[in-house]
Design a protein around this motif. Structure first.
Motif, PDB file in Angstrom:
ATOM      1  N   CYS A 175     -19.582  18.139  -3.805  1.00  0.00           N
ATOM      2  CA  CYS A 175     -20.276  18.487  -5.048  1.00  0.00           C
ATOM      3  C   CYS A 175     -20.992  17.300  -5.673  1.00  0.00           C
ATOM      4  N   ARG A 176     -20.779  16.092  -5.106  1.00  0.00           N
ATOM      5  CA  ARG A 176     -21.418  14.852  -5.566  1.00  0.00           C
ATOM      6  C   ARG A 176     -20.971  14.415  -6.961  1.00  0.00           C
ATOM      7  N   GLU A 177     -19.940  15.022  -7.496  1.00  0.00           N
ATOM      8  CA  GLU A 177     -19.425  14.598  -8.791  1.00  0.00           C
ATOM      9  C   GLU A 177     -18.533  13.366  -8.607  1.00  0.00           C
ATOM     10  N   PRO A 178     -18.571  12.427  -9.567  1.00  0.00           N
ATOM     11  CA  PRO A 178     -17.688  11.253  -9.475  1.00  0.00           C
ATOM     12  C   PRO A 178     -16.219  11.682  -9.424  1.00  0.00           C
ATOM     13  N   LEU A 179     -15.446  10.977  -8.607  1.00  0.00           N
ATOM     14  CA  LEU A 179     -14.034  11.294  -8.459  1.00  0.00           C
ATOM     15  C   LEU A 179     -13.205  10.554  -9.501  1.00  0.00           C
ATOM     16  N   ARG A 180     -12.138  11.206  -9.919  1.00  0.00           N
ATOM     17  CA  ARG A 180     -11.104  10.573 -10.721  1.00  0.00           C
ATOM     18  C   ARG A 180      -9.783  10.786  -9.995  1.00  0.00           C
ATOM     19  N   GLY A 181      -8.870   9.844 -10.190  1.00  0.00           N
ATOM     20  CA  GLY A 181      -7.597   9.958  -9.496  1.00  0.00           C
ATOM     21  C   GLY A 181      -6.896  11.267  -9.779  1.00  0.00           C
ATOM     22  N   SER A 182      -6.997  11.756 -10.997  1.00  0.00           N
ATOM     23  CA  SER A 182      -6.319  13.003 -11.371  1.00  0.00           C
ATOM     24  C   SER A 182      -6.978  14.234 -10.759  1.00  0.00           C
ATOM     25  N   ASP A 183      -8.198  14.075 -10.214  1.00  0.00           N
ATOM     26  CA  ASP A 183      -8.905  15.211  -9.612  1.00  0.00           C
ATOM     27  C   ASP A 183      -8.509  15.465  -8.161  1.00  0.00           C
ATOM     28  N   VAL A 184      -7.829  14.517  -7.551  1.00  0.00           N
ATOM     29  CA  VAL A 184      -7.554  14.580  -6.118  1.00  0.00           C
ATOM     30  C   VAL A 184      -6.161  15.125  -5.862  1.00  0.00           C
ATOM     31  N   THR A 185      -6.078  16.153  -5.040  1.00  0.00           N
ATOM     32  CA  THR A 185      -4.782  16.692  -4.627  1.00  0.00           C
ATOM     33  C   THR A 185      -4.633  16.513  -3.120  1.00  0.00           C
ATOM     34  N   ILE A 186      -3.398  16.346  -2.690  1.00  0.00           N
ATOM     35  CA  ILE A 186      -3.086  16.116  -1.286  1.00  0.00           C
ATOM     36  C   ILE A 186      -2.396  17.351  -0.729  1.00  0.00           C
ATOM     37  N   GLU A 187      -2.952  17.883   0.363  1.00  0.00           N
ATOM     38  CA  GLU A 187      -2.379  19.068   0.994  1.00  0.00           C
ATOM     39  C   GLU A 187      -1.813  18.704   2.359  1.00  0.00           C
ATOM     40  N   HIS A 188      -0.517  18.822   2.505  1.00  0.00           N
ATOM     41  CA  HIS A 188       0.124  18.533   3.774  1.00  0.00           C
ATOM     42  C   HIS A 188       0.031  19.718   4.710  1.00  0.00           C
ATOM     43  N   ALA A 189      -0.047  19.399   5.997  1.00  0.00           N
ATOM     44  CA  ALA A 189      -0.146  20.462   6.998  1.00  0.00           C
ATOM     45  C   ALA A 189       1.118  21.327   6.975  1.00  0.00           C
ATOM     46  N   ALA A 190       0.927  22.608   7.217  1.00  0.00           N
ATOM     47  CA  ALA A 190       2.062  23.535   7.194  1.00  0.00           C
ATOM     48  C   ALA A 190       2.969  23.285   8.384  1.00  0.00           C
TER      49      ALA A 190
ATOM     50  N   LEU B 243       0.819  -1.210   0.000  1.00  0.00           N
ATOM     51  CA  LEU B 243       0.000   0.000   0.000  1.00  0.00           C
ATOM     52  C   LEU B 243       0.853   1.260   0.000  1.00  0.00           C
ATOM     53  N   LEU B 244       1.908   1.254   0.789  1.00  0.00           N
ATOM     54  CA  LEU B 244       2.768   2.445   0.859  1.00  0.00           C
ATOM     55  C   LEU B 244       3.506   2.673  -0.454  1.00  0.00           C
ATOM     56  N   ILE B 245       3.962   1.595  -1.088  1.00  0.00           N
ATOM     57  CA  ILE B 245       4.627   1.728  -2.387  1.00  0.00           C
ATOM     58  C   ILE B 245       3.649   2.240  -3.431  1.00  0.00           C
ATOM     59  N   LEU B 246       2.434   1.685  -3.452  1.00  0.00           N
ATOM     60  CA  LEU B 246       1.435   2.139  -4.413  1.00  0.00           C
ATOM     61  C   LEU B 246       1.066   3.597  -4.172  1.00  0.00           C
ATOM     62  N   ARG B 247       0.978   3.977  -2.903  1.00  0.00           N
ATOM     63  CA  ARG B 247       0.653   5.368  -2.582  1.00  0.00           C
ATOM     64  C   ARG B 247       1.689   6.310  -3.179  1.00  0.00           C
ATOM     65  N   HIS B 248       2.982   5.985  -3.024  1.00  0.00           N
ATOM     66  CA  HIS B 248       4.029   6.848  -3.569  1.00  0.00           C
ATOM     67  C   HIS B 248       4.095   6.737  -5.096  1.00  0.00           C
ATOM     68  N   ALA B 249       3.805   5.554  -5.621  1.00  0.00           N
ATOM     69  CA  ALA B 249       3.814   5.381  -7.078  1.00  0.00           C
ATOM     70  C   ALA B 249       2.761   6.260  -7.737  1.00  0.00           C
ATOM     71  N   THR B 250       1.583   6.353  -7.116  1.00  0.00           N
ATOM     72  CA  THR B 250       0.532   7.204  -7.676  1.00  0.00           C
ATOM     73  C   THR B 250       0.903   8.684  -7.593  1.00  0.00           C
ATOM     74  N   ALA B 251       1.840   9.023  -6.706  1.00  0.00           N
ATOM     75  CA  ALA B 251       2.314  10.406  -6.602  1.00  0.00           C
ATOM     76  C   ALA B 251       3.493  10.664  -7.535  1.00  0.00           C
ATOM     77  N   GLY B 252       3.900   9.648  -8.312  1.00  0.00           N
ATOM     78  CA  GLY B 252       4.936   9.857  -9.313  1.00  0.00           C
ATOM     79  C   GLY B 252       6.289   9.255  -9.017  1.00  0.00           C
ATOM     80  N   VAL B 253       6.451   8.574  -7.882  1.00  0.00           N
ATOM     81  CA  VAL B 253       7.736   7.952  -7.556  1.00  0.00           C
ATOM     82  C   VAL B 253       7.941   6.733  -8.457  1.00  0.00           C
ATOM     83  N   ARG B 254       9.141   6.606  -9.003  1.00  0.00           N
ATOM     84  CA  ARG B 254       9.422   5.497  -9.911  1.00  0.00           C
ATOM     85  C   ARG B 254      10.714   4.759  -9.577  1.00  0.00           C
ATOM     86  N   ARG B 255      11.674   5.461  -9.016  1.00  0.00           N
ATOM     87  CA  ARG B 255      13.000   4.881  -8.886  1.00  0.00           C
ATOM     88  C   ARG B 255      13.253   4.314  -7.492  1.00  0.00           C
ATOM     89  N   TYR B 256      14.079   3.282  -7.472  1.00  0.00           N
ATOM     90  CA  TYR B 256      14.396   2.561  -6.243  1.00  0.00           C
ATOM     91  C   TYR B 256      14.923   3.512  -5.172  1.00  0.00           C
TER      92      TYR B 256
END
Length: 318
Positions: free
Chosen positions: A303-318, A35-48
């Motif tokens: 908004c009740r609109e269907p979600l797509r992966g590309s629509d979701v952004t992650i905001e980290h706490a300051a 799960l953790l690898i997939l989470r980072h992969a979806t954020a664009g991580v590719r390299r070992y």
């Protein structure tokens, strides 16, 4: 040896009589490192090296997981340098298709699990701009769905024996440990063990009594008792006096337990789409309101609109 023959962008054709889609899906998703690898992969991580920088993981475990995910068709190993040879791991369509599962897990942990060392980042819907929680909907009719709105059970390839995942990976356990619990501490308690995931499935299919869980799972009584105790400690199940005898406890899903339903449905839906048994589906569910086969869809609760992966952004706490 595995009966997976063609990982990649085409569904895997499973062997007749073997483990079904449920077992394969839970065997993959029920591993925290995956799960953790997939989470980072979806954020664009590719390299070992980038995974090593981001995860508290050993070289041997990371190598094992990346190799396994490539064999299962969730990642594709691609050379980006010849001298010396170096590779990166790119998400396949099958791997990208796990985003609803990751989103549902993230939302459940954020809402119901207070034991994170750091506050989980906020999810924001790109279309409406609002911080949101994913809402489980019926893809056929577009209505919001609760566990009570869906009925069903085993399909042609569905039996308890065929639905239990093999214990192929070593799970991390944080019980009694001062180590960081990661992003998914209680999710792993529910689906990170083959008997835990089976017991959770039995609860959603209507099992309440100890002997019901024991008979359906085919697990040793001590194992069933341990898992029931763990689920009660987590607040996912609530024990109550039995109808026939007060000392025969009955176990019922709590609000916290029912809130895990989107994770279960998204995982099963992913499994059925990517692992095909020749006999047919392992589980068949219908939405009671529209009476159609239930296919889960996540929508934005603002908004009740269907979600797509590309629509979701992650905001980290300051």
């Amino acid at each position: 040896m595995t009966d997976i023959e063609n990982p990649g962008d085409a569904p895997t054709q499973l062997a007749a009589g073997g483990q079904n889609a449920v077992a394969h899906a839970l065997g993959i998703i029920g591993d925290e490192w995956t799960l953790l690898i997939l989470r980072h992969a979806t954020a664009g991580v590719r390299r070992y090296s980038d995974y090593m920088d981001r995860l508290p993981i050993s070289n041997s475990v990371l190598t094992n997981r990346l190799t396994r995910l490539a064999e299962l068709g969730l990642l594709e190993k691609v050379a980006y340098q010849q001298r010396p040879p170096r590779f990166e791991y790119r998400l396949t369509k099958r791997g990208r298709d796990t985003w609803p599962i990751l989103l549902a897990i993230w939302a459940w942990e954020a809402a119901w699990v207070p034991q994170h060392e750091e506050q989980l980042p906020v999810m924001r819907h790109g279309r409406c701009g609002q911080a949101f929680q994913p809402l489980l909907m019926c893809a056929a009719c577009g209505k919001a769905v609760e566990p009570r709105d869906v009925t069903g059970g085993f399909g042609p390839s569905g039996t308890w024996e065929r639905s239990v995942p093999a214990a192929t990976t070593r799970r991390r356990s944080f019980a009694g440990s001062s180590a960081s619990p990661g992003l998914f501490p209680q999710t792993m308690a529910l689906i990170g063990n083959r008997w835990s995931s089976a017991l959770l499935g039995a609860a959603f299919l209507g099992a309440h009594r100890f002997k019901d869980f024991e008979q359906r799972l085919g697990a040793p009584p001590t194992m069933v008792a341990d898992r029931l105790r763990t689920f009660c400690d987590l607040g996912v199940l609530r024990p109550a006096p039995g109808v026939d005898r007060a000392d025969w406890l009955s176990y019922h899903l709590t609000a916290k337990g029912r809130a895990f339903f989107p994770v279960v449905m998204c995982t099963l839906d992913w499994g059925h789409r990517w692992f095909k048994a020749p006999e047919g589906r392992a589980l068949v569910y219908r939405h009671t309101e529209c009476r159609r086969i239930f296919t889960p869809r996540l929508s934005c609760d603002q908004c009740r609109e269907p979600l797509r992966g590309s629509d979701v952004t992650i905001e980290h706490a300051a």
